[in-house]
Scaffold this active site. Structure first.
Site, PDB file in Angstrom:
ATOM      1  N   LYS A 150     -56.072 -30.242  58.410  1.00 28.72           N
ATOM      2  CA  LYS A 150     -55.566 -29.034  57.772  1.00 28.72           C
ATOM      3  C   LYS A 150     -55.676 -29.097  56.239  1.00 28.72           C
ATOM      4  O   LYS A 150     -55.995 -28.092  55.606  1.00 28.72           O
ATOM      5  CB  LYS A 150     -54.103 -28.782  58.163  1.00 28.72           C
ATOM      6  CG  LYS A 150     -53.902 -28.269  59.591  1.00 28.72           C
ATOM      7  CD  LYS A 150     -52.441 -27.872  59.804  1.00 28.72           C
ATOM      8  CE  LYS A 150     -52.017 -27.878  61.252  1.00 28.72           C
ATOM      9  NZ  LYS A 150     -52.486 -26.729  62.018  1.00 28.72           N
ATOM     10  N   HIS A 186     -45.170 -20.511  69.568  1.00 26.99           N
ATOM     11  CA  HIS A 186     -46.481 -20.531  68.910  1.00 26.99           C
ATOM     12  C   HIS A 186     -47.641 -20.440  69.880  1.00 26.99           C
ATOM     13  O   HIS A 186     -48.767 -20.790  69.546  1.00 26.99           O
ATOM     14  CB  HIS A 186     -46.644 -21.766  68.011  1.00 26.99           C
ATOM     15  CG  HIS A 186     -45.557 -21.892  66.982  1.00 26.99           C
ATOM     16  ND1 HIS A 186     -45.147 -20.835  66.208  1.00 26.99           N
ATOM     17  CD2 HIS A 186     -44.777 -22.936  66.632  1.00 26.99           C
ATOM     18  CE1 HIS A 186     -44.173 -21.238  65.423  1.00 26.99           C
ATOM     19  NE2 HIS A 186     -43.924 -22.504  65.666  1.00 26.99           N
ATOM     20  N   GLU A 190     -46.285 -25.317  52.675  1.00 24.50           N
ATOM     21  CA  GLU A 190     -46.665 -23.904  52.522  1.00 24.50           C
ATOM     22  C   GLU A 190     -45.428 -23.059  52.297  1.00 24.50           C
ATOM     23  O   GLU A 190     -44.349 -23.391  52.782  1.00 24.50           O
ATOM     24  CB  GLU A 190     -47.349 -23.391  53.804  1.00 24.50           C
ATOM     25  CG  GLU A 190     -48.764 -23.854  53.972  1.00 24.50           C
ATOM     26  CD  GLU A 190     -49.382 -23.373  55.269  1.00 24.50           C
ATOM     27  OE1 GLU A 190     -48.717 -22.645  56.036  1.00 24.50           O
ATOM     28  OE2 GLU A 190     -50.544 -23.739  55.512  1.00 24.50           O
ATOM     29  N   ARG A 226     -64.413 -22.564  68.393  1.00 22.09           N
ATOM     30  CA  ARG A 226     -64.811 -22.374  69.801  1.00 22.09           C
ATOM     31  C   ARG A 226     -64.588 -20.916  70.180  1.00 22.09           C
ATOM     32  O   ARG A 226     -64.054 -20.153  69.389  1.00 22.09           O
ATOM     33  CB  ARG A 226     -63.939 -23.265  70.702  1.00 22.09           C
ATOM     34  CG  ARG A 226     -62.470 -22.967  70.483  1.00 22.09           C
ATOM     35  CD  ARG A 226     -61.553 -23.773  71.376  1.00 22.09           C
ATOM     36  NE  ARG A 226     -60.215 -23.818  70.835  1.00 22.09           N
ATOM     37  CZ  ARG A 226     -59.301 -22.871  70.953  1.00 22.09           C
ATOM     38  NH1 ARG A 226     -59.599 -21.760  71.592  1.00 22.09           N
ATOM     39  NH2 ARG A 226     -58.120 -22.990  70.423  1.00 22.09           N
TER      40      ARG A 226
HETATM   41  P1  ADP Z   1     -50.640 -25.667  64.929  1.00 23.63           P
HETATM   42  O1  ADP Z   1     -52.033 -26.064  64.501  1.00 23.63           O
HETATM   43  O2  ADP Z   1     -49.715 -26.849  65.076  1.00 23.63           O
HETATM   44  O3  ADP Z   1     -50.633 -24.750  66.126  1.00 23.63           O
HETATM   45  P2  ADP Z   1     -50.577 -23.547  62.905  1.00 23.63           P
HETATM   46  O4  ADP Z   1     -50.764 -23.924  61.495  1.00 23.63           O
HETATM   47  O5  ADP Z   1     -51.753 -22.945  63.625  1.00 23.63           O
HETATM   48  O6  ADP Z   1     -50.026 -24.823  63.713  1.00 23.63           O
HETATM   49  O7  ADP Z   1     -49.351 -22.530  63.051  1.00 23.63           O
HETATM   50  C1  ADP Z   1     -48.898 -22.088  64.297  1.00 23.63           C
HETATM   51  C2  ADP Z   1     -47.983 -20.896  64.157  1.00 23.63           C
HETATM   52  O8  ADP Z   1     -46.882 -21.210  63.282  1.00 23.63           O
HETATM   53  C3  ADP Z   1     -48.587 -19.626  63.569  1.00 23.63           C
HETATM   54  O9  ADP Z   1     -49.224 -18.795  64.539  1.00 23.63           O
HETATM   55  C4  ADP Z   1     -47.375 -18.934  62.958  1.00 23.63           C
HETATM   56  O10 ADP Z   1     -46.666 -18.231  63.981  1.00 23.63           O
HETATM   57  C5  ADP Z   1     -46.519 -20.098  62.469  1.00 23.63           C
HETATM   58  N1  ADP Z   1     -46.767 -20.436  61.041  1.00 23.63           N
HETATM   59  C6  ADP Z   1     -47.658 -21.341  60.547  1.00 23.63           C
HETATM   60  N2  ADP Z   1     -47.627 -21.397  59.196  1.00 23.63           N
HETATM   61  C7  ADP Z   1     -46.701 -20.498  58.793  1.00 23.63           C
HETATM   62  C8  ADP Z   1     -46.197 -20.074  57.507  1.00 23.63           C
HETATM   63  N3  ADP Z   1     -46.648 -20.589  56.350  1.00 23.63           N
HETATM   64  N4  ADP Z   1     -45.236 -19.125  57.488  1.00 23.63           N
HETATM   65  C9  ADP Z   1     -44.764 -18.586  58.646  1.00 23.63           C
HETATM   66  N5  ADP Z   1     -45.186 -18.946  59.880  1.00 23.63           N
HETATM   67  C10 ADP Z   1     -46.144 -19.889  59.952  1.00 23.63           C
END
Ligand code: ADP
Length: 683
Positions: free
Chosen positions: A122, A241, A206, A298
């Site tokens: 990431k 999620h 973030e 993908r």
């Molecule tokens: P992972 O790779 O562990 O699944 P992600 O970075 O894709 O994590 O985030 C998964 C979910 O978490 C997103 O779809 C969103 O709902 C929430 N999320 C991630 N980052 C943020 C953020 N900065 N603010 C609010 N919600 C977030």
């Protein structure tokens, strides 16, 4: 730039279930021979039955079968497969697998290993996206991991912030921090979790967006340097999620925002020399700002909604790109038509925290014609058929229901009809939960954000699990109400013929008031009450739900006001009981419980006088009319049938005479107390 041509005539699909079946469908259409692979648990699964050839990989466990790189490559060699489509999950984002295929001279239908690696971390992905001019959530993703520095960065971003493991995925090592006070403890916790899960404890920070939507862009690139976006999908309806309902296009997008996000997504893909189908995920804030979250390298589960609105077959695009062809269309040749939804049908129990379910599918059918739906409105991507066994070894997704309509409202109406027409028996599924989501007023009214399910828990999760005392108390109150109404000679009584002074058995059905109309028959508990005389306690037998088979002796005593004393098997409880039509509202210091009740035993009109009207004893639906107006009937003859709570209730003639007119037709909904028909009794 590589532009080699990789023609292949045999495609191995290194996956199972609905995606394996879906890829095969397109491959066959393109004239390719299809090869399935399977584990021992899947020896007779649908994807195996549908393939031209199939090769066993190993035992049921995914690690020894679908994740076994050597076994998959060996299967490709044995069958002369020139290419492998990985589907999603399993080996679809595994760089080592892609490198092994390169060495074996087999085409991988997907991006190069270097592109998978670039998006795998990431922090470094964010750094590259920043260079490509893709907007990021404000935050810190640097190499310096000193505690004090991280804390200072968090303070600078402003709370709440989100801590994420750089190596993370699947929500692990991820926490929201509300204020500076909690920062250090959260940091320590995330580091421990990340170290344990990924062997790496680097963190990024973030800004935490409070009510974002999840909007993702479908991109496609070929080996000739072309890249396009096939617009966006809104996947905000998530549980833990995980996506549940997806739609395209995303509601409320302006053409400018669509182009901006689309172009940012293509920049993201080209920055890492991407090839094939990919998805760039963004968080979209209420003010229209959007931020890169991650790229999935993908095809995604929800790709069909994009296919529905663009009229393109994304698997065909993947195969053509893998063969070295150019993208079938340019950006300006791509258009959006109508609206599409996808609902994911899982073998799981939403009421038990989405616990996966297993068993034999006694029935799995979608009767489109019966629901009045056309085949071009609905697509069922499924990996199962009636008779198949759902095992515990893999992801519990059984199928996806995808619909298309001229606009969002039309598509949503079609989704609801299709969900209702889906007949799944033998295995617990989330079908009723999907129906509650798709009929939710908030969903219809576009109150979309990633916490939609969380915010609407009270209305989305079905029938609460009632306790034995609650069923028994509500049944007793229903029995008491029947008795009182008999004494007062109310209209209700005149239909039901409750005789106080004879030994009797009365059956009462109870359910959550919210599911009176829903197709939720297992939420109904039937209480059979018997007693010899009015002085005796009731003997109650309960059937159905979690209390099936329970028996008790029960007494009800009216106290002052709404207070009653309910004595069950000698245990006396005092509680407040209110009646609201046929809903009993029980309350005690622990909270309030509501149960809908109605009498379902045979109804005796024996000693009653003629009626001029017959009214509905409960809220329900008219099933059928059994006589013609003016037709002569004898007392007790069935006139019409109503249904509520999945049980039928027959209205009979109160005397010799005839029906003057019916006020409803079969299929109509009636409310409790509605006049159903006018009856003329013989003088
Ligand atoms: P992972 O790779 O562990 O699944 P992600 O970075 O894709 O994590 O985030 C998964 C979910 O978490 C997103 O779809 C969103 O709902 C929430 N999320 C991630 N980052 C943020 C953020 N900065 N603010 C609010 N919600 C977030």
């Amino acid at each position: 730039m590589t532009t080699q041509v990789n023609k292949f005539d045999t495609l191995l699909i290194a996956n199972r279930g609905e995606i394996a079946c879906r890829v095969m469908r397109t491959a066959r259409r393109l004239g390719l021979k299809t090869v399935a692979v399977y584990s021992d648990a899947d020896a007779t699964a649908r994807h195996v039955r549908e393939a031209d050839e199939a090769v066993r990989l190993g035992p049921a466990s995914a690690r020894e079968s679908y994740l076994n790189v050597d076994a998959v490559i060996e299967a490709a060699k044995r069958t002369g497969s020139g290419a492998i489509h990985p589907g999603y999950g399993f080996l679809s984002e595994n760089g080592a697998f892609v490198n092994a295929l390169d060495q074996a001279g087999i085409t991988f239908v997907g991006p190069p290993a270097s592109a998978i690696a670039a998006m795998g971390d990431k922090s470094s992905a964010k750094a590259r996206m920043h260079n490509a001019g893709v907007p990021l959530v404000p935050g810190y993703h640097g190499d310096d991991q000193d505690d004090a520095l991280l804390r200072a960065e968090a303070d600078k971003i402003g709370y709440p912030v989100m801590l994420k493991a750089s190596a993370g995925g699947g929500g692990k090592g991820m926490r929201v921090v509300e204020s500076g006070d909690g920062f250090q403890a959260a940091l320590d916790g995330c580091r421990r979790e990340s170290k344990a899960a990924f062997g790496d404890d680097r963190m990024l920070i973030e800004k935490y967006l409070v009510q974002p939507r999840h909007v993702e862009v479908q991109v496609f690139c070929d080996t000739h340097g072309n890249g396009v976006y096939l617009f966006e999908r809104d996947c905000s309806v998530q549980r833990r999620h995980q996506k549940v309902l997806e739609e395209a296009p995303a509601p409320g997008m302006t053409p400018e925002l669509r182009r901006e996000m689309g172009e940012a997504a293509v920049r993201a893909a080209q920055e890492i020399h991407y090839v094939g189908a990919g998805t760039v995920e963004f968080l979209l804030d209420a003010d229209g700002s959007f931020y890169f979250m991650e790229m999935n390298t993908r095809l995604q589960v929800e790709h069909p909604v994009t296919e529905m609105i663009t009229g393109q077959d994304l698997v065909e695009w993947q195969l053509r790109v893998a063969m070295g062809e150019r993208l079938p269309l340019n950006q300006d040749e791509l258009t959006i038509t109508g609206h599409s939804f996808e609902a994911r049908l899982y073998a799981e129990d939403p009421e038990q925290d989405f616990l996966p379910a297993t068993g034999r599918l006694e029935r799995f059918a979608l009767d489109l014609a019966g629901a009045g739906l056309a085949p071009d409105q609905v697509r069922l991507d499924s990996g199962v058929e009636s008779g198949d066994v759902v095992s515990m070894h893999y992801d519990p997704m059984l199928a996806k229901l995808i619909v298309h309509g001229a606009d969002r409202d039309a598509a949503l109406a079609t989704l609801n009809r299709a969900l209702a027409a889906l007949d799944v028996q033998g295995v617990v599924t989330n079908r009723a939960f999907l129906q509650r989501l798709a009929t939710h007023p908030g969903f219809k009214n576009l109150e979309l954000d990633t916490r939609f399910i969380e915010r609407n828990e009270a209305t989305l999760f079905a029938p609460k699990a009632y306790r034995l005392e609650e069923y028994a108390s509500a049944a007793l109150i229903g029995l008491g109400q029947l008795a009182r109404e008999c004494e007062s000679d109310s209209p209700w009584d005149r239909h039901d013929g409750f005789r106080l002074n004879a030994p009797h058995t009365i059956r009462i059905a109870l359910c959550d008031p919210a599911s009176v109309q829903a197709d939720d028959s297992d939420a109904v508990v039937v209480v059979e009450g018997t007693r010899e005389s009015d002085a005796d306690p009731w003997n109650l037998t309960l059937t159905g739900g979690s209390v099936d088979g329970a028996t008790l002796t029960a007494r009800l005593q009216q106290l002052d006001g709404d207070a009653v004393a309910v004595t069950l098997n000698g245990h006396r409880r005092r509680l407040q009981a209110r009646r609201d039509g046929h809903v009993v509202v029980l309350s005690d210091p622990a909270g309030e419980t509501r149960l809908f009740w109605r009498r379902i035993d045979a109804i005796d009109h024996g000693h009653h006088e003629a009626e001029s009207t017959l009214t509905a004893p409960m809220h329900g639906t008219v099933v059928t009319l059994l006589v013609e107006p003016e037709q002569r009937v004898e007392k007790g003859m069935p006139l019409m049938v109503m249904e509520a709570m999945k049980m039928e209730h027959t209205m009979t003639a109160p005397a010799d005479g005839y029906v003057e007119c019916f006020h409803f037709n079969a299929g109509d909904t009636v409310g409790q107390g509605d006049v159903l028909l006018d009856f003329a009794a013989d003088a």
